[in-house]
Scaffold this motif. Structure first.
Motif, PDB file in Angstrom:
ATOM      1  N   SER A 143      30.175  35.338  73.698  1.00 26.20           N
ATOM      2  CA  SER A 143      29.633  35.964  74.891  1.00 26.20           C
ATOM      3  C   SER A 143      28.592  36.972  74.452  1.00 26.20           C
ATOM      4  O   SER A 143      28.633  37.456  73.309  1.00 26.20           O
ATOM      5  CB  SER A 143      30.744  36.668  75.674  1.00 26.20           C
ATOM      6  OG  SER A 143      31.153  37.840  74.988  1.00 26.20           O
ATOM      7  N   LEU A 175      32.665  47.118  81.590  1.00 29.44           N
ATOM      8  CA  LEU A 175      31.826  46.177  82.324  1.00 29.44           C
ATOM      9  C   LEU A 175      32.704  45.038  82.836  1.00 29.44           C
ATOM     10  O   LEU A 175      33.069  44.136  82.082  1.00 29.44           O
ATOM     11  CB  LEU A 175      30.716  45.620  81.417  1.00 29.44           C
ATOM     12  CG  LEU A 175      29.819  46.653  80.721  1.00 29.44           C
ATOM     13  CD1 LEU A 175      28.853  45.950  79.774  1.00 29.44           C
ATOM     14  CD2 LEU A 175      29.060  47.486  81.741  1.00 29.44           C
ATOM     15  N   ASP A 176      33.049  45.089  84.103  1.00 28.98           N
ATOM     16  CA  ASP A 176      33.932  44.070  84.676  1.00 28.98           C
ATOM     17  C   ASP A 176      33.358  42.668  84.530  1.00 28.98           C
ATOM     18  O   ASP A 176      34.090  41.702  84.306  1.00 28.98           O
ATOM     19  CB  ASP A 176      34.179  44.375  86.167  1.00 28.98           C
ATOM     20  CG  ASP A 176      34.975  45.661  86.361  1.00 28.98           C
ATOM     21  OD1 ASP A 176      35.684  46.050  85.407  1.00 28.98           O
ATOM     22  OD2 ASP A 176      34.876  46.267  87.434  1.00 28.98           O
ATOM     23  N   GLN A 177      32.046  42.559  84.664  1.00 27.09           N
ATOM     24  CA  GLN A 177      31.399  41.246  84.608  1.00 27.09           C
ATOM     25  C   GLN A 177      30.755  40.969  83.246  1.00 27.09           C
ATOM     26  O   GLN A 177      30.007  40.015  83.092  1.00 27.09           O
ATOM     27  CB  GLN A 177      30.321  41.148  85.702  1.00 27.09           C
ATOM     28  CG  GLN A 177      30.832  41.365  87.107  1.00 27.09           C
ATOM     29  CD  GLN A 177      31.907  40.364  87.500  1.00 27.09           C
ATOM     30  OE1 GLN A 177      31.788  39.179  87.203  1.00 27.09           O
ATOM     31  NE2 GLN A 177      32.960  40.838  88.152  1.00 27.09           N
ATOM     32  N   GLY A 178      31.054  41.826  82.276  1.00 23.06           N
ATOM     33  CA  GLY A 178      30.481  41.614  80.957  1.00 23.06           C
ATOM     34  C   GLY A 178      28.997  41.954  80.904  1.00 23.06           C
ATOM     35  O   GLY A 178      28.483  42.736  81.711  1.00 23.06           O
ATOM     36  N   THR A 180      25.015  40.337  80.645  1.00 23.55           N
ATOM     37  CA  THR A 180      24.241  39.123  80.876  1.00 23.55           C
ATOM     38  C   THR A 180      23.350  38.831  79.671  1.00 23.55           C
ATOM     39  O   THR A 180      23.073  39.717  78.851  1.00 23.55           O
ATOM     40  CB  THR A 180      23.349  39.253  82.119  1.00 23.55           C
ATOM     41  OG1 THR A 180      22.334  40.244  81.870  1.00 23.55           O
ATOM     42  CG2 THR A 180      24.167  39.654  83.347  1.00 23.55           C
ATOM     43  N   ARG A 226      28.575  50.573  84.002  1.00 26.88           N
ATOM     44  CA  ARG A 226      27.665  50.362  85.135  1.00 26.88           C
ATOM     45  C   ARG A 226      27.905  51.439  86.186  1.00 26.88           C
ATOM     46  O   ARG A 226      29.034  51.841  86.421  1.00 26.88           O
ATOM     47  CB  ARG A 226      27.864  48.979  85.756  1.00 26.88           C
ATOM     48  CG  ARG A 226      27.478  47.841  84.838  1.00 26.88           C
ATOM     49  CD  ARG A 226      27.419  46.508  85.577  1.00 26.88           C
ATOM     50  NE  ARG A 226      27.338  45.406  84.646  1.00 26.88           N
ATOM     51  CZ  ARG A 226      26.225  44.987  84.065  1.00 26.88           C
ATOM     52  NH1 ARG A 226      25.079  45.607  84.354  1.00 26.88           N
ATOM     53  NH2 ARG A 226      26.225  43.974  83.220  1.00 26.88           N
ATOM     54  N   ASN A 327      19.085  46.616  86.927  1.00 27.16           N
ATOM     55  CA  ASN A 327      19.024  45.177  87.191  1.00 27.16           C
ATOM     56  C   ASN A 327      18.060  44.452  86.267  1.00 27.16           C
ATOM     57  O   ASN A 327      17.043  43.904  86.717  1.00 27.16           O
ATOM     58  CB  ASN A 327      18.600  44.940  88.668  1.00 27.16           C
ATOM     59  CG  ASN A 327      19.597  45.505  89.639  1.00 27.16           C
ATOM     60  OD1 ASN A 327      20.797  45.456  89.422  1.00 27.16           O
ATOM     61  ND2 ASN A 327      19.092  46.071  90.725  1.00 27.16           N
TER      62      ASN A 327
END
Length: 331
Positions: A143, A175-178, A180, A226, A327
């Motif tokens: 990841s 980071l809950d969503q990791g 990007t 975040r 973002n």
């Protein structure tokens, strides 16, 4: 000839060993960036002596090679890092003594570019033979977050050994969503440069730390979180901090500011001198520092991605770099 052949075989075995230790996706990204760097350098510096004399061409090419060298060192790809460092030596001669640029120096630079490309091609070929490019491109086990932590941890281990310093590293993330892929690509080069500087310049030696009443082992901590969609990255070291007076003196010595300008700089402006191209506090050039290029790349890349970077520091205590990205999108 036999000795040379044996040395070449040993070198290939070492390369294969280092490649096998890497996440395939990390190595394929490195090869991609290496190819892009060579394209930039050839475009800016090939085609005649006059292109070599062009200051803007030289700065863009120099940054590309410096970044490639840093990434190679972070991955323990020493043969690639070494040829990049040798090319930097030649480019340094052009930057510092433009009046000496002639055909001989031009061809030395072209030969250096060729050597870097050959090393990258050799790495690509070995990777194909060992793992298979198809497998690498289909790899799903890694990841971006794990890849970033692995790169930073490996780089700190490498640089601390080079500097003869003892360094503890922590990597914390909320980071809950990791992370990007675009965020990873934006952060990778700046963070690698920051931690190399932290090890080389920020952290004291064990002996110095003990004399100052600190723990003998230095600390570098990375934290990601975040806040309202904004990615905030903190890079902290418990080293010597920034000395505003020393920064001003070095900037004056290198001709980046005048004595009169130095009188009116705020504390924050003094700290931001480290982001100036050509600024360095190193007394001599090494594989890690002294070129006066690196931290300016950090600021440039972060700002190009629409982010910002600020410095928090206390002399004798710590330095923290805080990166804020809103973002991020793929560059």
């Amino acid at each position: 000839q036999l000795e040379a052949k044996a040395k070449e075989q040993i070198s290939k075995v070492e390369k294969i060993y280092q490649i096998l230790k890497l996440q395939p996706s990390v190595f394929t990204e490195f090869l991609k960036e290496g190819s892009e760097a060579i394209t930039i350098v050839r475009d800016k510096l090939s085609g005649g002596v006059e292109k070599l004399k062009n200051f803007q061409n030289m700065e863009e090419a120099y940054r590309a090679i410096h970044t490639l060298k840093g990434n190679a060192r972070a991955l323990n790809l020493d043969s690639i890092g070494e040829v990049c460092h040798k090319l930097e030596d030649e480019l340094d001669r052009v930057r510092n003594y433009p009046e000496s640029v002639g055909e001989k120096l031009y061809y030395l630079v072209q030969d250096g570019i060729e050597q870097v490309q050959l090393e990258l091609q050799d790495g690509n070929s070995l990777f194909d033979k060992v793992l298979g490019m198809k497998t690498a491109l289909q790899d799903k086990s890694s990841s971006p977050l794990l890849a970033l932590e692995s790169l930073l941890r490996n780089s700190i281990k490498k640089e601390s050994e080079v500097q003869g310093k003892k360094v503890d590293f922590s990597f914390k993330q909320e980071l809950d969503q990791g992370l990007t892929e675009p965020e990873f690509k934006i952060l990778k080069n700046p963070l690698l440069q920051i931690i190399r500087n932290s090890v080389a310049h920020g952290l004291e030696s064990s002996q110095e730390r003990e004399q100052l009443g600190k723990l003998s082992r230095g600390s570098i901590n990375i934290a990601l979180e975040r806040n309202d969609g904004q990615l905030i990255v903190s890079c902290y070291d418990d080293g010597r901090g920034l000395d505003s007076d020393k920064l001003k003196r070095k900037a004056i010595e290198k001709g980046l500011i005048t004595l009169e300008e130095a009188k009116f700089l705020s504390i924050e402006e003094c700290y931001n001198l480290i982001f100036r191209s050509g600024f360095s506090t190193a007394e001599k050039i090494s594989g890690t520092s002294g070129r006066g290029v690196g931290m300016d790349i950090v600021k440039t890349e972060i700002e190009q991605a629409g982010g910002c970077i600020r410095i928090e520091t206390k002399e004798g205590s710590f330095t923290r770099f805080v990166i804020e990205l809103q973002n991020p999108t793929h560059r």
